[in-house]
Design an enzyme around this catalytic site. Structure first.
Site, mmCIF file in Angstrom:
data_model
loop_
_atom_site.group_PDB
_atom_site.id
_atom_site.type_symbol
_atom_site.label_atom_id
_atom_site.label_comp_id
_atom_site.label_asym_id
_atom_site.label_seq_id
_atom_site.Cartn_x
_atom_site.Cartn_y
_atom_site.Cartn_z
ATOM 1 N N GLU A 170 19.884 41.504 32.456
ATOM 2 C CA GLU A 170 19.284 39.995 32.845
ATOM 3 C C GLU A 170 18.361 40.103 33.415
ATOM 4 O O GLU A 170 17.959 39.113 34.662
ATOM 5 C CB GLU A 170 20.394 39.289 33.188
ATOM 6 C CG GLU A 170 21.357 39.282 32.232
ATOM 7 C CD GLU A 170 22.633 38.282 33.517
ATOM 8 O OE1 GLU A 170 22.616 38.074 34.785
ATOM 9 O OE2 GLU A 170 23.962 38.033 32.324
ATOM 10 N N ASN A 212 19.604 44.014 28.439
ATOM 11 C CA ASN A 212 20.694 42.490 27.733
ATOM 12 C C ASN A 212 20.815 42.266 28.380
ATOM 13 O O ASN A 212 19.866 41.641 29.938
ATOM 14 C CB ASN A 212 21.786 43.871 28.424
ATOM 15 C CG ASN A 212 23.299 43.318 27.879
ATOM 16 O OD1 ASN A 212 23.166 42.646 26.712
ATOM 17 N ND2 ASN A 212 23.603 42.818 28.368
ATOM 18 N N HIS A 248 26.559 34.630 24.687
ATOM 19 C CA HIS A 248 27.220 33.396 25.382
ATOM 20 C C HIS A 248 27.264 32.312 24.892
ATOM 21 O O HIS A 248 26.520 31.149 25.776
ATOM 22 C CB HIS A 248 27.436 33.519 26.740
ATOM 23 C CG HIS A 248 28.241 35.153 27.520
ATOM 24 N ND1 HIS A 248 29.041 35.380 27.977
ATOM 25 C CD2 HIS A 248 27.660 35.503 28.154
ATOM 26 C CE1 HIS A 248 29.338 36.696 28.272
ATOM 27 N NE2 HIS A 248 27.733 36.411 28.526
ATOM 28 N N GLU A 277 28.048 40.263 24.069
ATOM 29 C CA GLU A 277 29.039 39.728 25.075
ATOM 30 C C GLU A 277 29.402 37.994 25.203
ATOM 31 O O GLU A 277 30.160 37.153 25.152
ATOM 32 C CB GLU A 277 28.229 39.200 26.233
ATOM 33 C CG GLU A 277 27.936 40.469 27.239
ATOM 34 C CD GLU A 277 27.367 40.905 28.714
ATOM 35 O OE1 GLU A 277 27.748 39.186 29.206
ATOM 36 O OE2 GLU A 277 26.801 41.277 29.133
ATOM 37 N N ASP A 279 31.304 34.819 23.312
ATOM 38 C CA ASP A 279 32.770 34.368 23.605
ATOM 39 C C ASP A 279 31.973 33.459 23.189
ATOM 40 O O ASP A 279 30.329 32.595 23.055
ATOM 41 C CB ASP A 279 33.213 34.560 24.824
ATOM 42 C CG ASP A 279 32.050 34.981 26.421
ATOM 43 O OD1 ASP A 279 31.033 33.503 25.746
ATOM 44 O OD2 ASP A 279 32.619 34.679 26.983
HETATM 45 O O1 G3I Z 1 37.234 41.917 43.037
HETATM 46 C C1 G3I Z 1 37.291 40.999 43.539
HETATM 47 C C2 G3I Z 1 38.273 40.542 44.617
HETATM 48 O O2 G3I Z 1 38.606 41.788 44.988
HETATM 49 C C3 G3I Z 1 38.064 39.672 45.085
HETATM 50 O O3 G3I Z 1 39.514 39.504 45.835
HETATM 51 C C4 G3I Z 1 38.402 38.049 43.631
HETATM 52 C C5 G3I Z 1 38.423 37.018 45.040
HETATM 53 O O4 G3I Z 1 37.272 35.953 43.872
HETATM 54 O O5 G3I Z 1 36.970 38.326 43.251
HETATM 55 C C6 G3I Z 1 36.672 40.001 42.341
HETATM 56 O O6 G3I Z 1 35.612 39.965 41.767
HETATM 57 C C7 G3I Z 1 35.575 38.686 41.116
HETATM 58 C C8 G3I Z 1 35.070 40.070 39.327
HETATM 59 O O7 G3I Z 1 34.222 39.294 38.473
HETATM 60 C C9 G3I Z 1 36.638 41.399 39.428
HETATM 61 O O8 G3I Z 1 37.132 39.979 38.570
HETATM 62 C C10 G3I Z 1 34.444 38.012 41.313
HETATM 63 O O9 G3I Z 1 34.716 36.738 42.073
HETATM 64 C C11 G3I Z 1 33.816 36.957 39.955
HETATM 65 O O10 G3I Z 1 32.277 36.386 40.052
HETATM 66 C C12 G3I Z 1 33.255 38.161 38.913
HETATM 67 O O11 G3I Z 1 32.796 37.911 37.517
HETATM 68 C C13 G3I Z 1 32.358 38.051 36.399
HETATM 69 C C14 G3I Z 1 30.906 37.909 36.976
HETATM 70 O O12 G3I Z 1 30.172 38.490 35.710
HETATM 71 C C15 G3I Z 1 30.383 37.995 37.884
HETATM 72 O O13 G3I Z 1 28.638 37.919 38.320
HETATM 73 C C16 G3I Z 1 33.496 38.271 35.552
HETATM 74 O O14 G3I Z 1 34.582 38.502 35.801
HETATM 75 C C17 G3I Z 1 32.866 38.663 34.201
HETATM 76 O O15 G3I Z 1 32.881 38.794 33.412
HETATM 77 C C18 G3I Z 1 31.095 38.995 34.505
HETATM 78 O O16 G3I Z 1 30.325 38.963 33.469
HETATM 79 C C19 G3I Z 1 28.780 38.927 32.814
HETATM 80 C C20 G3I Z 1 28.189 40.282 32.047
HETATM 81 O O17 G3I Z 1 28.022 41.103 33.600
HETATM 82 C C21 G3I Z 1 26.348 40.097 32.288
HETATM 83 N N1 G3I Z 1 26.905 38.760 31.483
HETATM 84 C C22 G3I Z 1 27.187 37.418 31.936
HETATM 85 C C23 G3I Z 1 29.197 37.538 32.073
HETATM 86 C C24 G3I Z 1 29.520 36.179 33.240
HETATM 87 O O18 G3I Z 1 29.105 35.771 33.667
#
Ligand code: G3I
Length: 345
Positions: A170, A212, A248, A277, A279
């Site tokens: 990104e 990516n 996405h 990615e 969906d």
């Molecule tokens: O690990 C912490 C945990 O300790 C905490 O208690 C919890 C509370 O909210 O958060 C956890 O972290 C989360 C993390 O995912 C792991 O589950 C974050 O809040 C959450 O923001 C994070 O979201 C991820 C996101 O990227 C972050 O930007 C999504 O799962 C993941 O699917 C998403 O993936 C991205 C790709 O990397 C890049 N392209 C877009 C895609 C979708 O946004």
């Protein structure tokens, strides 16, 4: 929140040539649709085109759980979060390889490939990465050294095990210019991107290195920006091997033929193209209100997956597409349940 499982729907559409209400009946049992044979179903339907999925660590710890059963259907894996910068180097100089190696072992045992996501990103980086001990931004020199160490340490340690790396993720704005990130602010140009690819390549010459991004799988300024950036970097000899189209997308946009055009456009640069990615949100915009997810909606979604996958198959056969990865194993856990509207599903 969606109760049904996208993967099951895709499988079902390919397993049974016509979709029926029966397929998405709430009584549907996993085992009716999931083949427990050793070879993933996708080997049969997409020969030569690995179909991957993004997973989390908890999804494969328990061999008996349903996620693990679903995982067996795929032949490519990427971590949804566990190989991002904050997970790999939470504090300076302390690298965590445990989870990465577990996934690599799982993939090997299951005759599958691994994508590494992601070496550099403006999200999910460790707090220390751009700061000095006084909390001020580091200099260009220090940042480049940190980037070099991060990339070289990880790619060297996992050499030969990660077939595809998302080296940078990104790096563009919606208008196709370089993203106004800390990397750009401190380094001042795309030099950090070029160097990232060079360092990754030096560390594992056999790995395929990807740039990516989202919103580049359809025509528009951002796609043009990516095309021009990659062309420019390739002309300078930067070792970029592939473009990752995150994809996405939603029920109405983009259309399949626009995505085909995109795949062909990037492939024409002599690069690998992957859908990294995928969906499909059941909504069409962020302003749409939460709705009950009916069988009709799920069938429409399944049909959209079917038509996309037909195109993917054709473009793989044409040599233009080398892998497709779904972003998550199941709709009850997808990031889309909280994005762009929290709790909407
Ligand atoms: O690990 C912490 C945990 O300790 C905490 O208690 C919890 C509370 O909210 O958060 C956890 O972290 C989360 C993390 O995912 C792991 O589950 C974050 O809040 C959450 O923001 C994070 O979201 C991820 C996101 O990227 C972050 O930007 C999504 O799962 C993941 O699917 C998403 O993936 C991205 C790709 O990397 C890049 N392209 C877009 C895609 C979708 O946004």
């Amino acid at each position: 929140m969606l109760k049904q499982n996208t993967i099951l729907l895709i499988l079902s559409v390919f397993l049974f040539s016509c979709a029926t209400n029966k397929m998405v009946d709430s009584d549907m049992k996993d085992k009716q649709l999931v083949n427990d044979k050793e070879n993933p179903i996708f080997y049969t339907y997409f020969p030569g085109l690995p179909i991957g999925v993004a997973v989390n660590t908890w999804e494969y710890f328990d061999e008996s759980n349903k996620y693990n059963k679903l995982m067996k259907q795929f032949n490519g894996f990427v971590y949804e979060n566990s190989m991002k910068m904050d997970a790999m180097q939470p504090t300076e100089g302390n690298f965590e390889f445990g989870n990465a190696k577990k996934l690599i072992k799982y993939a090997k045992d299951n005759n599958s490939v691994v994508r590494g996501h992601t070496l550099l990103w403006h999200n999910q980086y460790p707090n220390w990465f751009f700061k000095d001990i006084d909390g001020k931004d580091v200099s260009k020199d220090v940042l480049l050294k940190r980037i070099e160490r991060h990339i070289k340490t990880i790619v060297t340690e996992l050499k030969g095990e990660v077939k595809y790396w998302d080296v940078v993720n990104e790096v563009l704005e919606e208008n196709g210019t370089l993203r106004n990130s800390k990397y750009l602010e401190i380094v001042g140009s795309e030099e950090y991107i070029a160097k990232a690819f060079q360092w990754a390549h030096e560390s594992d010459p056999s790995a395929k290195l990807f740039i990516n991004d989202y919103s580049i799988c359809f025509s528009g300024a951002k796609q043009d920006g990516m095309y021009n950036l990659v062309k420019k970097l390739l002309a300078k000899g930067v070792p970029i091997h592939g473009v990752g189209l995150q994809s996405h997308i939603n029920m109405s946009h983009p259309n399949v033929e626009d995505m085909r055009k995109t795949i062909k456009r990037f492939a024409s640069l002599g690069l690998e193209v992957q859908v990294t990615e995928l969906d499909i949100s059941v909504y069409r915009s962020s302003s749409e209100k939460k709705m009950d997810i009916t069988t009709d909606i799920l069938l429409e979604q399944a049909e959209r997956y079917r038509s996309l996958f037909e195109m993917f198959k054709e473009e793989a056969q044409n040599g233009n597409l080398t892998m497709v990865t779904l972003w998550g194993l199941s709709d009850d856990k997808t990031w889309l349940n909280d994005f762009p509207v929290k709790g909407r599903g």
